[in-house]
Write an enzyme that holds these catalytic residues in place. Structure first.
Site, PDB file in Angstrom:
ATOM      1  N   HIS A  46      39.059  29.859  56.878  1.00 22.00           N
ATOM      2  CA  HIS A  46      37.610  30.033  57.015  1.00 22.00           C
ATOM      3  C   HIS A  46      36.855  28.741  57.310  1.00 22.00           C
ATOM      4  O   HIS A  46      35.626  28.748  57.339  1.00 22.00           O
ATOM      5  CB  HIS A  46      37.040  30.660  55.741  1.00 22.00           C
ATOM      6  CG  HIS A  46      37.352  32.113  55.587  1.00 22.00           C
ATOM      7  ND1 HIS A  46      36.836  33.084  56.415  1.00 22.00           N
ATOM      8  CD2 HIS A  46      38.144  32.756  54.698  1.00 22.00           C
ATOM      9  CE1 HIS A  46      37.283  34.273  56.041  1.00 22.00           C
ATOM     10  NE2 HIS A  46      38.090  34.104  55.006  1.00 22.00           N
ATOM     11  N   GLU A 150      44.136  41.979  50.342  1.00 17.49           N
ATOM     12  CA  GLU A 150      42.699  42.014  50.574  1.00 17.49           C
ATOM     13  C   GLU A 150      42.209  43.330  51.158  1.00 17.49           C
ATOM     14  O   GLU A 150      41.090  43.393  51.662  1.00 17.49           O
ATOM     15  CB  GLU A 150      42.297  40.884  51.517  1.00 17.49           C
ATOM     16  CG  GLU A 150      42.731  39.500  51.066  1.00 17.49           C
ATOM     17  CD  GLU A 150      42.276  38.418  52.006  1.00 17.49           C
ATOM     18  OE1 GLU A 150      41.086  38.041  51.941  1.00 17.49           O
ATOM     19  OE2 GLU A 150      43.095  37.951  52.820  1.00 17.49           O
ATOM     20  N   ALA A 175      36.955  40.020  47.424  1.00 18.55           N
ATOM     21  CA  ALA A 175      35.810  40.083  48.341  1.00 18.55           C
ATOM     22  C   ALA A 175      36.095  41.009  49.518  1.00 18.55           C
ATOM     23  O   ALA A 175      35.372  41.986  49.756  1.00 18.55           O
ATOM     24  CB  ALA A 175      35.468  38.681  48.834  1.00 18.55           C
ATOM     25  N   ASP A 176      37.162  40.708  50.277  1.00 20.77           N
ATOM     26  CA  ASP A 176      37.493  41.578  51.402  1.00 20.77           C
ATOM     27  C   ASP A 176      37.970  42.946  50.924  1.00 20.77           C
ATOM     28  O   ASP A 176      37.785  43.960  51.610  1.00 20.77           O
ATOM     29  CB  ASP A 176      38.566  40.927  52.279  1.00 20.77           C
ATOM     30  CG  ASP A 176      37.972  39.898  53.232  1.00 20.77           C
ATOM     31  OD1 ASP A 176      36.752  39.895  53.425  1.00 20.77           O
ATOM     32  OD2 ASP A 176      38.743  39.089  53.780  1.00 20.77           O
TER      33      ASP A 176
END
Length: 257
Positions: A46, A150, A175-176
């Site tokens: 990221h 994820e 999160a994902d």
């Protein structure tokens, strides 16, 4: 240099703490180490980061005595081979969703007979000072291979993924995962917490390590109570931002009208 590898600390039943490094500067790695963290995850997924910088960050971690792990991007073959040759003591591969993907990760990250990692006599075997066959054994024993789950698809395949020899640990990506359930960023929702609990249960059945990312202290306490030894406490840029903002607010709040 690093006194104990992450694997060795876990084998000694130590509780270990890590942080994502999203600010690609060796000084930040040294700050994380000086703060007492056991490992740092250099994020190549990221962040805007090049190969040379990753190598410098790994060197900084080595010098500061903290274990460097690299989260690679989706270009699996190129990324895994490069960062391990640079000196990463472990990898995190994001979005693992099948047994076949897990097997490919092991093939690329382990030397024979556990895998077929490409042979290279570079900096880790000291350019030939350490016999390559000796380094192969050392690398297979010390490098930590971590699959990140994820998505619903990855969760559904985890029973098979966790059975793959050479995958050491599973890290949750709430999160994902929340996004795959249609509730983006609701990482503490019942649905997501039940999913991460299922991940933990599966890893326990197959004797794999589990890395939790507690978003609040209550989660940390709960995971510790279940025997989790490895935690990632967010990322550096988020912590810097929150500290800077809170400190500024505290000073502004003390100003006279």
């Amino acid at each position: 240099m690093i006194a104990l590898s992450l694997k060795e600390k876990l084998q000694q039943n130590q509780v270990v703490y890590g942080l994502f490094n999203s600010i690609p500067n060796p000084l930040v790695i040294e700050m994380i180490a000086a703060s007492g963290y056991d490992f740092v995850i250099i994020d190549a997924e990221h962040t805007a980061i090049n190969d040379e910088t990753i190598e410098h960050l790994i060197r900084a971690a080595e010098t500061a005595g903290i274990t460097p792990i690299v989260r690679v991007s989706q270009a699996i073959e190129r990324d895994i081979i490069k960062v391990l040759d640079m000196g990463a003591r472990g990898i995190i591969v994001p979005h693992v969703e099948s047994k076949a993907r897990a097997e490919e990760i092991v093939r690329l990250s382990r030397y024979y007979p556990e895998g077929m990692r490409s042979l290279n006599g570079g900096r880790m075997p000291k350019f030939g000072e350490t016999p390559l066959t000796t380094y192969m054994v050392e690398a297979n024993e010390s490098i930590v291979v971590i699959a990140m789950i994820e998505s619903q698809q990855g969760l559904d395949a985890l029973e098979e993924i966790a059975q793959v020899d050479g995958i050491d640990m599973i890290i949750e990506g709430a999160a994902d995962l929340s996004q795959s359930f249609g509730i983006p960023w609701q990482t503490t929702s019942d649905v997501v917490e039940q999913a991460t609990q299922r991940m933990f249960d599966i890893t326990q059945r197959h004797h794999k390590g589990f890395i939790a990312l507690p978003r609040e202290k209550a989660q940390h306490v709960a995971w510790q109570g279940k025997g989790v030894q490895a935690f990632v406490l967010g990322d550096d840029r988020g912590k810097f931002y929150r500290h800077l903002k809170q400190e500024l607010a505290s000073f502004k709040g003390g100003e006279r009208a």
